[in-house]
Each structure stands twice: as C-alpha cells, then as structure tokens.
Design a protein around this motif. Structure first.
Motif, PDB file in Angstrom:
ATOM      1  N   ARG A 159     -31.671  40.011  39.287  1.00  0.00           N
ATOM      2  CA  ARG A 159     -32.684  39.132  38.236  1.00  0.00           C
ATOM      3  C   ARG A 159     -33.691  40.325  37.953  1.00  0.00           C
ATOM      4  NH1 ARG A 159     -36.115  34.215  40.514  1.00  0.00           N
ATOM      5  NH2 ARG A 159     -33.816  33.116  40.627  1.00  0.00           N
ATOM      6  N   PHE A 160     -34.040  40.218  36.610  1.00  0.00           N
ATOM      7  CA  PHE A 160     -34.831  40.883  35.852  1.00  0.00           C
ATOM      8  C   PHE A 160     -35.908  40.409  35.136  1.00  0.00           C
ATOM      9  CE2 PHE A 160     -30.836  42.847  35.926  1.00  0.00           C
ATOM     10  CZ  PHE A 160     -30.871  44.089  36.684  1.00  0.00           C
ATOM     11  N   GLU A 161     -37.298  40.965  35.344  1.00  0.00           N
ATOM     12  CA  GLU A 161     -38.333  40.377  34.483  1.00  0.00           C
ATOM     13  C   GLU A 161     -38.352  40.766  33.131  1.00  0.00           C
ATOM     14  OE1 GLU A 161     -41.941  40.838  36.759  1.00  0.00           O
ATOM     15  OE2 GLU A 161     -41.526  39.316  38.136  1.00  0.00           O
ATOM     16  N   ILE A 162     -38.673  39.606  32.299  1.00  0.00           N
ATOM     17  CA  ILE A 162     -38.700  40.049  30.802  1.00  0.00           C
ATOM     18  C   ILE A 162     -39.969  39.393  30.176  1.00  0.00           C
ATOM     19  CG2 ILE A 162     -36.300  40.438  30.563  1.00  0.00           C
ATOM     20  CD1 ILE A 162     -36.090  37.536  29.222  1.00  0.00           C
ATOM     21  N   VAL A 163     -40.352  40.016  29.108  1.00  0.00           N
ATOM     22  CA  VAL A 163     -41.271  39.331  28.035  1.00  0.00           C
ATOM     23  C   VAL A 163     -40.706  39.023  26.903  1.00  0.00           C
ATOM     24  CG1 VAL A 163     -43.212  40.070  29.485  1.00  0.00           C
ATOM     25  CG2 VAL A 163     -42.574  41.620  27.616  1.00  0.00           C
ATOM     26  N   LEU A 164     -41.032  37.955  26.138  1.00  0.00           N
ATOM     27  CA  LEU A 164     -40.433  37.821  24.741  1.00  0.00           C
ATOM     28  C   LEU A 164     -41.571  37.594  23.731  1.00  0.00           C
ATOM     29  CD1 LEU A 164     -37.510  35.247  25.297  1.00  0.00           C
ATOM     30  CD2 LEU A 164     -37.365  37.502  24.431  1.00  0.00           C
ATOM     31  N   ALA A 165     -41.239  38.212  22.412  1.00  0.00           N
ATOM     32  CA  ALA A 165     -42.043  37.722  21.421  1.00  0.00           C
ATOM     33  C   ALA A 165     -42.375  36.322  21.142  1.00  0.00           C
ATOM     34  CB  ALA A 165     -41.831  38.357  20.219  1.00  0.00           C
ATOM     35  N   ALA A 166     -43.471  35.863  20.939  1.00  0.00           N
ATOM     36  CA  ALA A 166     -43.699  34.493  20.915  1.00  0.00           C
ATOM     37  C   ALA A 166     -43.051  33.732  19.874  1.00  0.00           C
ATOM     38  CB  ALA A 166     -45.154  34.269  20.482  1.00  0.00           C
ATOM     39  N   PRO A 167     -42.683  34.346  18.559  1.00  0.00           N
ATOM     40  CA  PRO A 167     -41.721  33.626  18.035  1.00  0.00           C
ATOM     41  C   PRO A 167     -40.258  33.447  18.262  1.00  0.00           C
ATOM     42  CG  PRO A 167     -43.027  35.128  16.594  1.00  0.00           C
ATOM     43  CD  PRO A 167     -43.129  35.315  18.194  1.00  0.00           C
ATOM     44  N   THR A 168     -39.909  34.565  18.914  1.00  0.00           N
ATOM     45  CA  THR A 168     -38.396  34.570  19.755  1.00  0.00           C
ATOM     46  C   THR A 168     -38.422  33.377  20.705  1.00  0.00           C
ATOM     47  OG1 THR A 168     -38.179  36.730  19.141  1.00  0.00           O
ATOM     48  CG2 THR A 168     -36.699  35.776  20.860  1.00  0.00           C
ATOM     49  N   ALA A 169     -39.293  33.111  21.436  1.00  0.00           N
ATOM     50  CA  ALA A 169     -39.250  32.209  22.648  1.00  0.00           C
ATOM     51  C   ALA A 169     -39.384  31.029  21.982  1.00  0.00           C
ATOM     52  CB  ALA A 169     -40.398  32.391  23.446  1.00  0.00           C
ATOM     53  N   ALA A 170     -40.179  30.774  20.704  1.00  0.00           N
ATOM     54  CA  ALA A 170     -40.282  29.439  20.394  1.00  0.00           C
ATOM     55  C   ALA A 170     -38.974  28.924  19.659  1.00  0.00           C
ATOM     56  CB  ALA A 170     -41.329  29.232  19.267  1.00  0.00           C
ATOM     57  N   GLU A 171     -38.199  29.944  18.871  1.00  0.00           N
ATOM     58  CA  GLU A 171     -37.028  29.634  18.281  1.00  0.00           C
ATOM     59  C   GLU A 171     -35.849  29.522  19.259  1.00  0.00           C
ATOM     60  OE1 GLU A 171     -34.449  28.990  15.280  1.00  0.00           O
ATOM     61  OE2 GLU A 171     -36.601  29.390  15.000  1.00  0.00           O
ATOM     62  N   MET A 172     -35.832  30.099  20.562  1.00  0.00           N
ATOM     63  CA  MET A 172     -34.867  29.658  21.602  1.00  0.00           C
ATOM     64  C   MET A 172     -35.217  28.691  22.495  1.00  0.00           C
ATOM     65  SD  MET A 172     -33.829  33.782  22.611  1.00  0.00           S
ATOM     66  CE  MET A 172     -32.820  34.848  21.658  1.00  0.00           C
ATOM     67  N   GLY A 173     -36.126  28.201  22.528  1.00  0.00           N
ATOM     68  CA  GLY A 173     -36.839  26.904  23.148  1.00  0.00           C
ATOM     69  C   GLY A 173     -36.992  27.226  24.719  1.00  0.00           C
ATOM     70  N   VAL A 174     -37.490  28.477  25.002  1.00  0.00           N
ATOM     71  CA  VAL A 174     -37.917  29.040  26.372  1.00  0.00           C
ATOM     72  C   VAL A 174     -39.395  29.215  26.529  1.00  0.00           C
ATOM     73  CG1 VAL A 174     -35.613  30.088  26.646  1.00  0.00           C
ATOM     74  CG2 VAL A 174     -37.511  31.368  25.774  1.00  0.00           C
ATOM     75  N   ARG A 175     -39.717  29.025  27.923  1.00  0.00           N
ATOM     76  CA  ARG A 175     -41.017  28.992  28.084  1.00  0.00           C
ATOM     77  C   ARG A 175     -41.256  30.194  29.381  1.00  0.00           C
ATOM     78  NH1 ARG A 175     -42.752  22.957  29.241  1.00  0.00           N
ATOM     79  NH2 ARG A 175     -40.681  23.219  30.428  1.00  0.00           N
ATOM     80  N   VAL A 176     -42.600  30.556  29.353  1.00  0.00           N
ATOM     81  CA  VAL A 176     -42.733  31.306  30.613  1.00  0.00           C
ATOM     82  C   VAL A 176     -42.691  30.563  31.851  1.00  0.00           C
ATOM     83  CG1 VAL A 176     -44.897  32.610  31.537  1.00  0.00           C
ATOM     84  CG2 VAL A 176     -44.557  32.620  29.272  1.00  0.00           C
ATOM     85  N   GLY A 177     -42.018  31.226  32.831  1.00  0.00           N
ATOM     86  CA  GLY A 177     -41.750  30.422  34.009  1.00  0.00           C
ATOM     87  C   GLY A 177     -40.076  30.434  34.183  1.00  0.00           C
ATOM     88  N   ASP A 178     -39.542  30.301  32.892  1.00  0.00           N
ATOM     89  CA  ASP A 178     -38.056  29.956  32.789  1.00  0.00           C
ATOM     90  C   ASP A 178     -37.197  31.160  33.441  1.00  0.00           C
ATOM     91  OD1 ASP A 178     -38.542  27.394  31.631  1.00  0.00           O
ATOM     92  OD2 ASP A 178     -37.925  28.002  29.816  1.00  0.00           O
ATOM     93  N   VAL A 179     -36.111  30.692  34.208  1.00  0.00           N
ATOM     94  CA  VAL A 179     -35.371  31.762  34.713  1.00  0.00           C
ATOM     95  C   VAL A 179     -33.827  31.278  33.863  1.00  0.00           C
ATOM     96  CG1 VAL A 179     -33.852  32.612  36.562  1.00  0.00           C
ATOM     97  CG2 VAL A 179     -36.405  31.992  36.985  1.00  0.00           C
ATOM     98  N   LEU A 180     -33.516  32.394  33.120  1.00  0.00           N
ATOM     99  CA  LEU A 180     -32.332  32.124  32.228  1.00  0.00           C
ATOM    100  C   LEU A 180     -31.152  32.952  32.761  1.00  0.00           C
ATOM    101  CD1 LEU A 180     -34.459  32.900  28.864  1.00  0.00           C
ATOM    102  CD2 LEU A 180     -33.898  30.812  30.076  1.00  0.00           C
ATOM    103  N   PRO A 181     -30.063  32.150  33.174  1.00  0.00           N
ATOM    104  CA  PRO A 181     -28.846  32.589  33.514  1.00  0.00           C
ATOM    105  C   PRO A 181     -28.212  33.525  32.346  1.00  0.00           C
ATOM    106  CG  PRO A 181     -29.012  30.199  34.454  1.00  0.00           C
ATOM    107  CD  PRO A 181     -30.298  30.583  33.304  1.00  0.00           C
ATOM    108  N   ALA A 182     -27.439  34.346  32.490  1.00  0.00           N
ATOM    109  CA  ALA A 182     -26.931  35.096  31.375  1.00  0.00           C
ATOM    110  C   ALA A 182     -25.670  35.903  31.748  1.00  0.00           C
ATOM    111  CB  ALA A 182     -27.909  36.056  30.705  1.00  0.00           C
ATOM    112  N   ALA A 183     -24.834  36.356  30.964  1.00  0.00           N
ATOM    113  CA  ALA A 183     -23.565  37.202  31.217  1.00  0.00           C
ATOM    114  C   ALA A 183     -23.335  37.850  29.986  1.00  0.00           C
ATOM    115  CB  ALA A 183     -22.459  36.358  31.427  1.00  0.00           C
ATOM    116  N   VAL A 184     -22.933  39.219  30.272  1.00  0.00           N
ATOM    117  CA  VAL A 184     -22.505  40.246  29.215  1.00  0.00           C
ATOM    118  C   VAL A 184     -21.614  39.625  28.083  1.00  0.00           C
ATOM    119  CG1 VAL A 184     -21.283  42.243  28.562  1.00  0.00           C
ATOM    120  CG2 VAL A 184     -22.858  42.250  30.854  1.00  0.00           C
ATOM    121  N   ASP A 185     -22.341  39.827  26.836  1.00  0.00           N
ATOM    122  CA  ASP A 185     -21.281  39.592  25.540  1.00  0.00           C
ATOM    123  C   ASP A 185     -20.292  40.137  25.446  1.00  0.00           C
ATOM    124  OD1 ASP A 185     -20.673  38.343  23.027  1.00  0.00           O
ATOM    125  OD2 ASP A 185     -22.268  39.038  22.238  1.00  0.00           O
TER     126      ASP A 185
END
Length: 923
Positions: A159-185
C-alpha cells in the motif's frame, strides 16, 4: 624637412579659423557618436529580442529535459540520491555556454500507469509521481501530505499513500480516506518491451487533496497532468487519466515491484542571462547535445533529450537577419547624407580659405605641402572628435562591447580627412600661373566623369532589380545563419544618387535658359542670382544632392513605418476577428445561455460556430476536410465596423435562406469558400454545388463567392463561411451552442467581459485585439524597425539642416562682399533678399519635387524585397500604405529649411557694413 616646415607654416594660419575648426569638430563628433552608438543600440535590441523570444515560448521549448526509462532500482543505497547523481553528470555535459544559463534543476520520477480495479465513477488510470520541490508549489486543501508505509512482511498487497489534485479526485469520484485497489496497466507504453507483462497489484491510499499555487509556474514545465485529469474515450464511454503524488521516501518500496519508471531531469533556463553575442557558443553546445543524446528509443537506459531551444534560436536568427537587413536600408541613407553634409562643409571650408591657399602657393608652397597640411589638420581635428563621439556613445548606450563601434568612429575620422584632401586637390594641383583665375564652370564634362556617373546609374538599376527579385536577406552557403547583402541594402541610396546625378546633369540647362530669358529684363535680381549659381556650381549641386536624398529618405521612411503599422493592425484584426473574441475551452462549445451583448461597453456581438467538416460518400474529390465557419453575416458586419478587413459578402449569403429542405440537394446553402482549396479538392466555380459532412451528416452547399481570407480564420488555412441561420435550420433540434463570440467594444468592454464571464465554466478565453496588437509591437526586433526608420529620418534631416547652416555660415563672407559691391551700385534691401531667394530657392524646391517622387518610387519598387511580412505576421500580405500627412510634414520641414536658409543668408550678409565687406580678403 622642407615638406614638414611648409606644413607647420600652413597650420599656423589656422589659428584665425577657430570657429570653423570648432564647427568641423562638432560635426565629426556628432557623426562619430551616431555611427558608434548604432551598433551598440542594435546589440542591445538583439539581446532584448532574444530574451523576449525565449521568455514568450513555452516552458518545454525554452528549457532542457533529459528522460530515461529504466526498470527497478538497486537494492542498496538511496535511489533518489542516485537519480540526483545522474542529474549532476548530465549537468556536466551541458557545456559552459548552456550551463551558465541554467537557473535551477528538478528531477521527476513517474511510475508505470496503474488501472483502478474498482473505479467509483468510470474507468480510471493513475500514474504515481514524485518530484523534488513540489511541496513548495502546492497547498493541501483536504487531508495531509503522503508518507511512507512499511511494506508487508508476509505475502500481501503493498500500500502506498498518495495525494491527488482536487479536480482529478472530483472527476474520478474519490475522496480522502479511500483505499483504491489497482493493478498495472499492461497497455502502458513503458511496458512495450517487458515480457511477460507484470501484474503487481497495489493499494493506493488517498490521504490528501491539493491545489497548485500557480499552475502556470515555470516549475511545472507545461506538464499539467498532475494538476487536472485528462479525459479520453468517448462521450458515452469516458476514461479518466490522472497523476498522483507520493512521498520520495516511498520510491525505494515502489522499486521493489520491478516495474519500469520514467526519469526526467529538467534544466530551467534563465532568459535574462541570454546574450546574443554568445549565441554561437550556446548553439554549438546544443547541437552537440542533440547529437550525443539522439533519440534511440523509449525503453532501456537510453537518455533522450527534449528541448526547443535550437528551433527558437533558428527563428530568432531569421528574425534578426530580417531586422538587420531592413535597418541597414534605413541606416545607409543617413550615412550618405552625413557624408554629403561633411563633404559640403569641407568644400565650403576650402572655398573660404581659397585666398589663403592661393597666397601660400604663390609664395612657394608645393601641392604636397598644401595637401599634407589639410591631411594633418583633418587628423588633428577628426581623430579627437571621433574619440569624443565614441566615448559619449559608450557612456550613453550601455551595452556589450561591439567592435563595429570603434571601427565606425575610425572610418568617420578617415572619411572627413579624405573629404578635406579631396576638396583641396583641384586647387593644389593647379599650376601657379592659373591660381588667380576664377573658377569658371566648364561647358562640357570630362569623359571620366561621364563614365563614373553612368556606372553609378547602371549599378543603381541593377541593385534595385536584384533587391526586388531576391530580397535584402541572404542565406549563407552550407545552411549557415541568415544575413544580409550590403550591396542590396544600399539599393535605395544608390537609386537616390543616380537620380540626383541625373538631376544635377540636367539642372544647368533650365538655369541657363531662365538666365538667358531673365537677361532681357531690366531687373538685375534674377540674372544675377542665376549667374551666381552658374559661377558656383558646387554650392548649388551639393545642397541639391543632400536635400534630394534627405527628402527621399523621409518619404521612404514614412511609407515603410506606415506600411508596418497598418499591416500590424490588419494582422491583429485577422487573428482575433473582432475587438474581442470569447472562445470555448479548447475550441469547444460555449453554453447557449452566454450572451455578451447586455454587458456594459459591448456595442455589438455575434455568435460563431466553428466545426470541422468530413468526407461524404459520392464526393471523391472532397475527401480532405476543412473548417466550416457559421455566423450571422449581417450582425458580423456591425461587429467589423471600422475594421480594415471588412469582407465583401454576396447578397445570396446575407439573405440566409432557411426554408424547408434547406441544406439538401434541392436547396443547397449559399456559402463563401476560400480561394485555396484543401489538398485533393477539384476546382470549384461560382454557382457550383458540392457536399461535405458536418457532424457525420452530409450537407449540400453552393459556392456564392470566393475569399482569400476571412477575419478570425488563420491565414493559409482553408475555410467555408456559411450563414448560421441556414445551418441551424438544416441541423434542427436544440439551439446551436456557439464555439466563439465576436464582440465589438471599446477599452472598457474588456474588463467588463472578463468580470461578467469569469465564473462561466464553458468560457475558456477572452482575447483582445488591442492586446494582441500591443504584444506584436512590443517585440524588440519588430519595434526596432519602426523606430529605426524614424531615427534615420531624424538623422538625415538633422544633417541636411547642419549642412545648409554650415554652408550659409561659411559662405557669408563671399556673399557679404558681393552684396556690398552691389549696394554701392544702388541695390536695395528688398532686392538683396530677392537675390538670396533666387540663389537658394530653385535648387531646394527642385530637390523637394525630385525627392518626393523618388521616395514614393523607391518604396513601390523595394517594399516587396524588404521582407516586411516578418514584422507583420506569417503569410500576411504587405500592402504599401502612404500617410499623406506624414509626407506633408516632410515637405513642410524642407520648405522651412528653404525659408530658414534664405532668412539666415540675408541676415548674415546684411550684418556686415559695406565699407568693411569691401575689404574682405585684403587683410
């Protein structure tokens, strides 16, 4: 020793001519000042032009970036330190000229792209980034900054901690505290050479949101992917791409995933340190870097260089060469006038000393002694004066040293000395028995003089033809930097000299004819004045030459300045299309509710729809797309009121038909088509019908007229102009959302528009025509051309005035004696003034007429070859423009010189008492 003794004896006689020596010293000093200051001024303008061109470019163009793609990191040591060490090694390879320009360096590390396996909104991808110095460029608006989490000791998902630009977070629909599962594209370009494709599941913990303090700051390098999302896909199936920031300390943990990362080393250039004098060294270093780090791929450990500095330097060199060539045309004219003025003063000085020189020759002075005395005097006066002018130029114009300045000052001193020797030569080489004979003009001309004059005329015609055909700029062999041809730059002056020589050649005939006719009159004033011109041809010919070239330079400079100024105004209208242009974001549509017409300061406005066209089946000759511009052309005419680019619109297009079936094969929409059609299109004719696709639907159009350009559409592009009402009737459905608004309004409309539309999300930009014009004129190299011609005009006029004043002052003794003799015979004061008018007015008025016509003809002949489009705009037509008010000022100035010449000459001649005037030359 005998030669030296004679020279010393002659120089001692100069003590009685302190005023003449002071006048000559002043003229030489001023000329040296002008000649020495000009290269320094141009050097400063060249430096400002280079810095301006670099400062106006994008960050990616003016700076240097090295990039590399490498897989994983070493398990030992701090990987961030190793990235910085590699940046130091790259800095060592920049070269001294480029290293001196670097203001700061930043390292950027991007990971392989990750796909969110459970996106809250729609498919989303994130790239993780760490960048030194980023903490000083962002503000956390929610949550906190990221940190480093311990990796799981047993098999698990890191797990890695990240910060996002506010417009990016709003567009993707995520909020502070979310843990986002991801995989290599697996579709990431960095994985193209990686087999097998890694999986590497991770969890991304969003711990904060940030905003950039200044999204346009140099720090971001025009790379805004970390500040806002990029939306791909389609309207029905969008895809979001964003970039998240992570803690630098976590980079070692990311390296354990074994994924390739992209490393960037960015070197920021300080435009204020640029120096045009060191441009060659900087260019050599850049070309060496381009060769060393040639693009060899995007994988592996290859270093790839990205910079636009070389292109900026090439464009700057081209603009500088055009400016240098154009200014050389402006500078050569005043230099010739200065040489003529100094020559006129030199001849007047020698004529003033004629009695003394004759006395010296009659008492045994040889020709060599007389010439040596003049040469010594010239050097003794001219060299200190030239040094004074050089010193003043160095102090008055702070700039980097330019070798042309001392060279020019030295040439001024040598030229003045040569002019004094040349003016003395005819008297020095005359036999002693002929010394007392007056200078009577010969009826014929020597073959040598005829050959020289014919050569000047032939060379002038050849230079004018070459300049019109080839232009004043040249390209060095072997692809070297552009320059200019001094011979072609002198074409206007050569043509002026040729015309002046022809005028001088023809001038005596009408003078003699008028003198012969005036001899029949009882009044002696005309015949005496005309015979005075005949007895003193040099006094009449040289002012004629100087004033003719001065008037021609004035008219030519006025035409050039007005042509550039009006061309820039037209170019600004062409670029913006109105006083103001309101555009949608990235050329997209503006909300239909936006209407600038009620805003204060807006006089008229018209909505515009700009859409690309596509190919239609059954139209094999129309496969290449073009741009369709739809607007209310009647309202557009109101917006364009007062513009120099009001297009002529046919009545069929103004009518804007909108009945049933409009846009179909039976009722095609009348349109205006660009003269230059898209590639692959077969020719069209007025009245011909064709089809294009708009929004995937075929629409039938009929050619009503052709236009070379339409305001608001970039020159060189193809277009179709259609009435908006007809297109809206063909489309049907909801109201059309325009992509732009064209607005007419005064200076107050700009702030009002920006204040009223500041919070409208569908308004992307508001462009002011006045601001575009001011920006074009602010370019140092562009402004230098207009200012250079004005300075040239002022310098030529000043030298012409100085020449006239000097001749009058130095010739006052001769005129006073002649008038004194005539007064003893009963000449009245009114007749004395009339005599002065007859002597000075005809050559001055003749020079006015010839110079006026010559300036207009030279401008018409040479403007196509001067490359003025470089100062107006790319592909912009250069339309010769004449401001008769400016031309009238030149005429009035010359007339004022004539009046002043007559008044000054009469006043000086009448100042001396006749009894004293009759003894001039006897003491």
């Amino acid at each position: 020793m005998r030669l030296l003794d004679g020279v010393v004896a002659l120089l001692r006689r100069r003590r009685a001519e302190r005023g003449v020596i002071a006048l000559l010293f002043l003229l030489v000093a001023v000329t040296s000042l002008v000649v020495a200051a000009s290269p320094r001024l141009f050097g400063r303008v060249a430096d400002d032009g280079l810095r301006y061109a670099v400062a106006r470019s994008t960050a990616a163009q003016r700076n240097i970036e090295f990039s590399s793609v490498a897989r994983g990191v070493s398990p030992t040591g701090d990987p961030i330190d190793r990235v910085e060490d590699r940046g130091e090694r790259l800095a060592d390879q920049l070269g001294p000229a480029i290293a001196d320009l670097v203001e700061q360096r930043h390292e950027v590390i991007d990971t392989t792209r990750f796909r969110l396996t459970e996106p809250p909104a729609y498919p989303s991808f994130l790239t993780l980034r760490t960048q030194d110095g980023v903490d000083d460029q962002i503000d956390i608006v929610d949550g906190r900054r990221p940190g480093r989490l311990p990796l799981p000791t047993v098999e698990g998902t890191p797990r890695f901690e990240i910060v996002l630009a506010a417009p990016t977070a709003a567009e993707m629909g995520v909020r502070v505290g979310d843990v986002l599962p991801a995989a290599v594209d697996p579709a990431d370009a960095m994985l193209r050479n990686v087999f097998p494709r890694p999986v590497a599941p991770v969890e991304l913990a969003l711990v904060g949101l940030f905003t950039a303090r200044d999204p346009a700051a140099e720090f971001w390098f025009d790379d805004t992917v970390a500040l806002r999302p990029t939306i791909g896909g389609t309207d029905d199936a969008p895809i979001a791409f964003g970039t998240a920031l992570f803690a630098p300390g976590a980079f070692a943990d990311i390296g354990t995933l074994g994924l390739p990362n992209r490393y960037r080393w960015r070197f920021h250039i300080d435009a204020g340190r640029l120096d045009a004098g060191r441009l060659d060294a900087a260019e050599r270093d850049l070309r060496r870097l381009a060769t060393t780090f040639a693009r060899t791929g995007t994988s592996g450990d290859a270093i790839v260089l990205r910079t636009g500095l070389l292109d900026l330097i090439d464009r700057y060199r081209t603009e500088r060469a055009v400016t240098e060539a154009t200014l050389s045309v402006a500078a050569i004219g005043p230099l010739v006038v200065a040489a003529g003025a100094l020559g006129l003063v030199g001849i007047s000085i020698v004529r003033r000393r004629r009695a003394a020189l004759v006395l010296a020759r009659s008492r045994g002075a040889s020709a060599a002694q007389v010439l040596a005395a003049q040469a010594s005097e010239g050097l003794l006066v001219a060299v200190p004066a030239a040094l004074v002018g050089l010193a003043v130029a160095t102090l008055a114009v702070p700039a980097r040293p330019v070798m042309l300045s001392p060279i020019g000052a030295a040439l001024v001193a040598l030229t003045v000395t040569g002019l004094l020797i040349g003016a003395t030569w005819p008297l020095a080489r005359r036999a002693r028995r002929d010394l007392e004979r007056p200078d009577v003009p010969g009826r014929g001309s020597s073959p040598r003089r005829l050959v020289v004059e014919a050569t000047v005329v032939g060379v002038a015609l050849g230079a004018v033809w070459l300049l019109r055909e080839r232009g004043v700029g040249t390209r060095a062999s072997g692809g070297g930097p552009p320059g200019f041809d001094p011979f072609l730059a002198a074409a206007p002056v050569l043509l002026g000299l040729a015309v002046a020589l022809l005028a001088i050649r023809c001038y005596p005939w009408p003078v003699r004819a008028v003198g012969w006719l005036s001899a029949r009159r009882r009044d002696l004033v005309p015949v005496l004045g005309l015979r005075s011109i005949g007895r003193n041809p040099t006094a009449a010919y040289l002012p004629l030459l100087v004033l003719t070239i001065t008037v021609a330079i004035g008219v030519f400079s006025s035409v050039i300045a007005v042509t550039i100024d009006r061309g820039q105004v037209a170019a600004a209208w062409q670029e913006v299309g109105a006083d103001y242009r309101i555009g949608g974001p990235n050329g997209g549509p503006i909300d239909a509710s936006v209407d600038p017409r009620p805003i204060a300061g807006v006089a008229a406005a018209v909505p515009v729809l700009v859409v690309p066209t596509g190919a239609v089946a059954g139209e094999p000759d129309r496969q290449q797309g073009t741009t369709l511009v739809a607007l209310d052309l009647l309202a557009h005419g109101q917006v364009m009121a007062g513009s120099p680019l009001v297009p002529t619109i046919p009545a069929a297009v103004l009518a804007a038909p909108s009945g049933d079936g409009i846009g179909g094969p039976e009722a095609p929409i009348p349109v205006i088509v660009s003269v230059h059609l898209p590639n692959g299109w077969s020719p069209l004719a007025v009245g011909e019908t064709f089809q294009v696709a708009v929004g995937g639907r075929p629409v039938s159009l009929r050619v009503a007229a052709f236009l070379d350009a339409f305001p608001g559409v970039r020159r060189g592009t193809t277009f179709i102009v259609a009435p908006l009402a007809s297109l809206a009737a063909w489309l049907g459905g909801p109201p059309i959302r325009p992509t732009a608004w064209l607005v007419r309004g005064g200076p107050a409309a700009g702030p009002a528009l920006r204040a009223a539309l500041a919070d409208v999300p569908t308004v992307g930009s508001i462009v002011s025509r006045d601001e575009v014009l001011a920006d074009d004129r602010a370019a140092p190299l562009v402004g230098a051309v207009g200012q250079g011609f004005l300075v040239a005009l002022g310098a030529a006029g000043a030298y012409a005035g100085l020449a006239v004043v000097a001749v009058i002052a130095l010739d006052a003794g001769r005129r006073a004696r002649e008038l004194a003799f005539l007064r003893t015979l009963g000449l009245a004061d009114r007749q004395a003034v009339g005599l002065t008018v007859v002597e000075h007015a005809p050559p001055a008025l003749l020079s006015l007429v010839i110079g006026l016509g010559l300036g207009l003809v030279v401008a018409w002949l040479l403007v196509p070859g001067l490359g003025l489009d470089a100062f107006i705009g790319p592909d912009a037509p250069v339309v010769l423009s004449v401001d008769w008010g400016s031309v009238g000022l030149v005429v009035v100035a010359v007339l004022a010189v004539v009046v002043g010449m007559v008044v000054a000459s009469s006043w000086l001649a009448r100042r001396l008492d006749p009894s004293q005037a009759l003894r001039i030359g006897d003491r």
